[in-house]
Design an enzyme around this catalytic site. Structure first.
Site, mmCIF file in Angstrom:
data_model
loop_
_atom_site.group_PDB
_atom_site.id
_atom_site.type_symbol
_atom_site.label_atom_id
_atom_site.label_comp_id
_atom_site.label_asym_id
_atom_site.label_seq_id
_atom_site.Cartn_x
_atom_site.Cartn_y
_atom_site.Cartn_z
ATOM 1 C CG HIS A 82 -1.783 1.234 1.296
ATOM 2 N ND1 HIS A 82 -2.954 1.347 0.578
ATOM 3 C CD2 HIS A 82 -1.643 2.402 1.950
ATOM 4 C CE1 HIS A 82 -3.497 2.524 0.811
ATOM 5 N NE2 HIS A 82 -2.719 3.192 1.638
ATOM 6 C CG ASP A 161 -11.934 4.216 6.157
ATOM 7 O OD1 ASP A 161 -11.327 4.973 6.935
ATOM 8 O OD2 ASP A 161 -11.733 4.206 4.932
ATOM 9 N NE ARG A 168 -9.890 10.969 9.742
ATOM 10 C CZ ARG A 168 -9.079 10.173 9.045
ATOM 11 N NH1 ARG A 168 -9.518 9.003 8.605
ATOM 12 N NH2 ARG A 168 -7.856 10.539 8.775
ATOM 13 C CB SER A 183 -8.344 5.403 7.737
ATOM 14 O OG SER A 183 -8.723 5.522 6.395
ATOM 15 C CE LYS A 187 -8.931 2.900 3.600
ATOM 16 N NZ LYS A 187 -9.072 4.287 3.217
HETATM 17 N N1 URA Z 1 -5.653 7.460 3.360
HETATM 18 C C1 URA Z 1 -6.640 6.738 3.928
HETATM 19 O O1 URA Z 1 -7.030 5.711 3.406
HETATM 20 N N2 URA Z 1 -7.181 7.174 5.071
HETATM 21 C C2 URA Z 1 -6.788 8.297 5.683
HETATM 22 O O2 URA Z 1 -7.320 8.629 6.734
HETATM 23 C C3 URA Z 1 -5.776 9.062 5.094
HETATM 24 C C4 URA Z 1 -5.218 8.603 3.930
#
Ligand code: URA
Ligand code: CA
Length: 432
Positions: A82, A161, A168, A183, A187
């Site tokens: 990632h 999320d 946010r 977050s 994922k």
């Molecule tokens: N990328 C994400 O997936 N989440 C965040 O909170 C910030 C960057």
């Protein structure tokens, strides 16, 4: 339990229990906890943070808010990579076939780009016929048979999320390390990874502007992964300037092909070898980073990596003829040189401004609903540290319109030519 008491508890900088965190995430996802209470809670986390146990509980609660992909039918250790988001970052397109060519399964879910950063799915979509919507069964079968598949996000992964991020975004609580870390990690875990290699970008083009911030984020994510039984390693890499030369979708696909052929830009190649070696090590395919790097280089030199790329494109229905004839992916109407206004050494190519310059041409989206123009973008002709003469091209702008003043204004801001340039390390450190 009452939400108001839990907000107060975090406001007082006390530690929340796993049950309390589950209550908050579940209640918010189901709409039982209103946005205003969740916003107040986020702000308390923003100021007081969370300890490793709390962040892990938050991550797991978000994983459990939606579907979880079960990859257990795929043989071997599934390692996911990632990136926290960069400009011109073509690593996934290179790494997926490169690592798969070593026999390590790559079952990758990718997203689309937003703002000045690109997304792998947008790039793959430029290939005629390429199918990124596979059923769960086909996805697994393809990885077992060909070691690689890249698909768009399927199912309802981490709805908590999605809802939390939107909140946010409008309450100035995006920039909170526990919230970013949970977050991202939620994922990755929901998409079934056994092990995770994180490319945490540092610099002008990245979420994290300083090494200290990036290190804190990386450490938090590594702690979460290890806490939840997913071996996680983070590489801190430079994003002061764009990665490679190309920024834009078809331009980057062609750059990935060049890299797999062994003719890629130095920085993109090096980063792919480093991240790829970490992936091979996490998958227990090699015993050291050096062995991993050597193996990957061999796969490039022998043509095995490129062969795997072709196989991957074809098995997902894509027309692979662009691998031999890059112009098959199409070309923008205008190729406009962007000329240096003075002589010297390129000292800055501010990544996010170059990303925005490409975005306004149509290479990226300002808002989610924007359409992408696959063929437009920017190809740098000189990078930081390179010498340039006044009037020589710093970049070539690929545009479908003649008036590119909006793009030029951003490039003028992005580039600096000086007497010398500070040498930028590509990789700052690795955290495991
Ligand atoms: N990328 C994400 O997936 N989440 C965040 O909170 C910030 C960057
Ligand atoms: Ca690039």
């Amino acid at each position: 339990m009452r939400m108001v008491d839990l907000i107060h508890k975090k406001q007082e900088n006390q530690t929340l229990t796993q049950e309390e965190i589950q209550y908050i995430v579940k209640g918010f996802t189901e709409g039982k906890i209103p946005d205003y209470q969740m916003a107040a809670f986020n702000m308390a986390v923003y100021f007081n943070g969370m300890n490793p146990k709390e962040v892990s509980a938050l991550t797991m609660a978000m994983v459990e808010s939606g579907d979880q992909i079960d990859l257990s039918a795929i043989k071997g250790i599934k390692v996911d990579k990632h990136s926290t988001g960069g400009v011109g970052d073509t690593t996934t397109l290179v790494l997926a076939p490169l690592v798969a060519s070593c026999g390590v399964p790559v079952a990758k879910m990718s997203g689309r780009g937003l703002g000045h950063t690109g997304g792998t799915i947008d790039k793959l979509e430029t290939i005629k016929g390429f199918q990124f919507e596979l059923s769960q069964e086909d996805f697994i079968q393809q990885v077992n048979q060909h070691q690689v598949a890249v698909v768009g996000q399927t199912g309802d992964l981490t709805p908590a999320d999605k809802k939390l991020y939107a909140l946010r975004d409008v309450t100035s609580t995006v920039q909170s390390i526990p919230l970013i870390a949970s977050s991202i990690m939620s994922k990755k875990i929901a998409s079934g990874a056994d092990a995770i290699v994180l490319d945490v970008k540092v610099g002008d083009g990245a979420f994290m502007k300083t090494i200290e911030m990036a290190e804190e984020l990386a450490t938090t994510m590594v702690e979460i992964g290890n806490h939840l039984g997913r071996k996680t390693v983070a590489v801190l890499s430079n994003m002061d300037q764009p990665l490679g030369f190309a920024i834009g979708n078809t331009l980057e696909v062609n750059e990935a092909v060049e890299t797999l052929k062994g003719n890629g830009p130095e920085d993109l190649t090096q980063l792919c070898l480093s991240l790829g070696a970490q992936m091979l090590l996490s998958a227990q395919r090699v015993k050291s980073i050096q062995e991993g790097t050597d193996l990957l280089q061999e796969q490039i030199d022998s043509g095995a990596a490129l062969k795997k790329f072709r196989e991957f494109i074809e098995v997902q229905g894509g027309d692979a003829s662009f691998i031999d004839e890059p112009e098959r992916l199409g070309k923008a109407k205008y190729q406009i040189p962007y000329l240096a206004k003075s002589s010297g050494v390129v000292s800055h190519w501010v990544a996010n401004l170059v990303g925005e310059a490409a975005m306004v041409l149509g290479a990226g989206r300002a808002v989610k609903e924007d359409q992408i123009d696959p063929v437009v973008g920017i190809v740098l002709k000189a990078k930081v540290g390179d010498s340039i003469q006044e009037g020589e091209p710093l970049a070539i702008i690929h545009s479908n319109r003649e008036d590119i003043s909006d793009c030029l204004a951003r490039l003028d801001q992005a580039v600096q030519i000086a007497d010398s340039a500070e040498e930028l390390p590509l990789i700052y450190k690795t955290i495991d």
